[in-house]
Design a protein around this motif. Structure first.
Motif, PDB file in Angstrom:
ATOM      1  N   LEU A  43       3.359  -3.003  -2.802  1.00 58.73           N
ATOM      2  CA  LEU A  43       3.565  -4.014  -3.470  1.00 58.73           C
ATOM      3  C   LEU A  43       4.543  -4.103  -2.882  1.00 58.73           C
ATOM      4  O   LEU A  43       5.222  -5.804  -2.956  1.00 58.73           O
ATOM      5  N   VAL A  44       6.005  -3.511  -2.433  1.00 60.92           N
ATOM      6  CA  VAL A  44       7.149  -3.970  -1.406  1.00 60.92           C
ATOM      7  C   VAL A  44       6.607  -4.372  -0.757  1.00 60.92           C
ATOM      8  O   VAL A  44       7.439  -6.100  -0.500  1.00 60.92           O
ATOM      9  N   ILE A  45       6.012  -4.314   0.369  1.00 62.93           N
ATOM     10  CA  ILE A  45       5.479  -4.862   1.002  1.00 62.93           C
ATOM     11  C   ILE A  45       4.853  -6.255   0.904  1.00 62.93           C
ATOM     12  O   ILE A  45       4.740  -7.418   2.154  1.00 62.93           O
ATOM     13  N   ALA A  46       4.049  -6.634  -0.344  1.00 63.63           N
ATOM     14  CA  ALA A  46       3.082  -7.606   0.228  1.00 63.63           C
ATOM     15  C   ALA A  46       4.104  -9.076   0.028  1.00 63.63           C
ATOM     16  O   ALA A  46       3.344  -9.807   0.176  1.00 63.63           O
ATOM     17  N   ILE A  47       5.171  -8.659  -0.814  1.00 63.97           N
ATOM     18  CA  ILE A  47       6.259  -9.803  -1.222  1.00 63.97           C
ATOM     19  C   ILE A  47       6.204 -10.045   0.085  1.00 63.97           C
ATOM     20  O   ILE A  47       6.672 -11.447   0.280  1.00 63.97           O
ATOM     21  N   ALA A  86       2.120   5.591  -2.952  1.00 66.25           N
ATOM     22  CA  ALA A  86       1.656   4.456  -1.779  1.00 66.25           C
ATOM     23  C   ALA A  86       1.619   3.054  -2.857  1.00 66.25           C
ATOM     24  O   ALA A  86       1.859   2.085  -2.043  1.00 66.25           O
ATOM     25  N   PHE A  87       1.586   3.247  -4.358  1.00 69.31           N
ATOM     26  CA  PHE A  87       1.429   1.864  -4.951  1.00 69.31           C
ATOM     27  C   PHE A  87       2.612   1.373  -4.530  1.00 69.31           C
ATOM     28  O   PHE A  87       2.834  -0.573  -4.492  1.00 69.31           O
ATOM     29  N   ILE A  88       3.751   1.585  -4.789  1.00 70.35           N
ATOM     30  CA  ILE A  88       5.444   1.388  -5.208  1.00 70.35           C
ATOM     31  C   ILE A  88       5.480   0.866  -3.574  1.00 70.35           C
ATOM     32  O   ILE A  88       5.760  -0.391  -3.318  1.00 70.35           O
ATOM     33  N   ILE A 102      -0.077  -9.304  -3.721  1.00 75.02           N
ATOM     34  CA  ILE A 102      -0.105  -8.023  -4.551  1.00 75.02           C
ATOM     35  C   ILE A 102      -1.321  -7.677  -5.583  1.00 75.02           C
ATOM     36  O   ILE A 102      -1.912  -6.241  -4.822  1.00 75.02           O
ATOM     37  N   LEU A 103      -1.997  -8.258  -5.573  1.00 72.86           N
ATOM     38  CA  LEU A 103      -3.694  -7.637  -5.695  1.00 72.86           C
ATOM     39  C   LEU A 103      -4.850  -6.985  -4.520  1.00 72.86           C
ATOM     40  O   LEU A 103      -4.841  -6.176  -5.215  1.00 72.86           O
ATOM     41  N   SER A 104      -4.463  -7.493  -3.406  1.00 72.96           N
ATOM     42  CA  SER A 104      -4.769  -6.513  -2.656  1.00 72.96           C
ATOM     43  C   SER A 104      -4.150  -5.411  -2.009  1.00 72.96           C
ATOM     44  O   SER A 104      -5.264  -4.602  -1.507  1.00 72.96           O
ATOM     45  N   SER A 105      -3.234  -4.880  -2.382  1.00 68.79           N
ATOM     46  CA  SER A 105      -2.473  -4.307  -1.309  1.00 68.79           C
ATOM     47  C   SER A 105      -3.087  -3.093  -3.061  1.00 68.79           C
ATOM     48  O   SER A 105      -3.113  -2.019  -2.298  1.00 68.79           O
ATOM     49  N   PHE A 106      -2.297  -3.391  -4.528  1.00 68.88           N
ATOM     50  CA  PHE A 106      -2.305  -2.081  -5.286  1.00 68.88           C
ATOM     51  C   PHE A 106      -4.249  -2.369  -5.589  1.00 68.88           C
ATOM     52  O   PHE A 106      -4.557  -0.804  -5.360  1.00 68.88           O
ATOM     53  N   SER A 107      -4.782  -3.388  -4.983  1.00 68.57           N
ATOM     54  CA  SER A 107      -6.835  -2.704  -5.392  1.00 68.57           C
ATOM     55  C   SER A 107      -6.633  -1.603  -3.893  1.00 68.57           C
ATOM     56  O   SER A 107      -7.720  -0.727  -4.608  1.00 68.57           O
TER      57      SER A 107
END
Length: 274
Positions: free
Chosen positions: A25-29, A20-22, A233-238
């Protein structure tokens, strides 16, 4: 102290959380990169509309036995081109054409899904299932993300001129029509890359929020891009991280993280301007 550290690191002990983390972060970019252009060009509604228009494509792809991503892309591209044709060949404005075409396509998707009663979980399509991500999903999403980012890096200057001054872009010899539909195609691809993780409904937040937040914090476009990337990236990870402890769905938690950052940026901007 050790128990607290173990508690904070506990999400990383599970394979489904790592995946889920991966993928988040991938779609966040690519979401962050396109977000800046959508916000600057006032195309937020287009992103929302295309995300809804992919729904009937997914259902039809299920009926025909094709990959859902293919159906979603064709439907998104069809809706984007259809809007352009309506605008160019009638007196109807673009926002009116979007309201008619995209709402009709989404309604068609609902009617089809009710009548065929597919085995797929439509809630996962609408709202995503980031905790049910597989390695194949990560690979597919990564390929799309790399493709979108590569195209963006190659053509971002053309997109930039087109976003701020279409007349100047035309004077420079840039094909406005190809750039227009090419950008809409990138939006469709980006939404498809996020379908499994956040679904159709919530993908619009990831596609708009990074650019909107960074626009509140800076007036320089290059800084806006960098801020949007960091914010996304920060929001997706958090969001994924907090959902583990809150026992909530990851996608809505990601959206709430974006909303919190937007509110903070808004308050900061107002306090600073006084």
């Amino acid at each position: 102290m050790t128990s607290l550290v173990n508690l904070l690191l506990s999400p990383f002990q599970f394979d489904f959380m790592i995946k889920a983390f991966i993928i988040s972060l991938v779609i966040a970019i690519p979401m962050a990169l396109l977000s800046c252009f959508l916000v600057v060009k006032d195309w937020s509604l287009i992103g929302d509309a295309i995300s809804h228009a992919t729904f009937p494509g997914i259902v039809i792809a299920y009926i025909l036995g094709y990959p859902y991503s293919l159906g979603a892309f064709i439907a998104g591209l069809f809706s984007a081109i259809g809007t352009g044709l309506l605008k160019e060949n009638t007196r109807i404005k673009q926002d009116t054409a979007m309201g008619i075409l995209f709402a009709s396509l989404f309604a068609l998707g609902i009617v089809l899904s009710v009548n065929i009663r597919p085995d797929i979980h439509l809630d996962d399509i609408l709202f995503g299932d980031v905790l049910g991500i597989s390695l194949n999903d990560i690979q597919f999403t990564s390929i799309l993300a790399i493709l979108i980012t590569a195209i963006f890096i190659i053509k971002w200057k053309d997109f930039l001129v087109y976003s701020f001054d279409p007349a100047q872009a035309k004077a420079l010899g840039i094909s406005i029509k190809w750039l227009h539909y090419g950008f809409l195609s990138l939006i469709s691809l980006t939404i498809i890359s996020a379908l499994q993780a956040v679904g159709i409904i919530l993908s619009i937040a990831l596609l708009i929020a990074p650019g909107a937040i960074s626009l509140l914090l800076t007036k320089k476009f290059t800084e806006m891009l960098c801020l949007a990337l960091g914010i996304s990236i920060l929001s997706s990870f958090s969001g994924v991280y907090l959902s583990f402890f809150l026992n909530s769905a990851s996608a809505p938690t990601i959206v709430l993280c974006f909303a919190s950052l937007f509110l903070s940026a808004f308050l900061y901007r107002n306090i600073k301007s006084k």
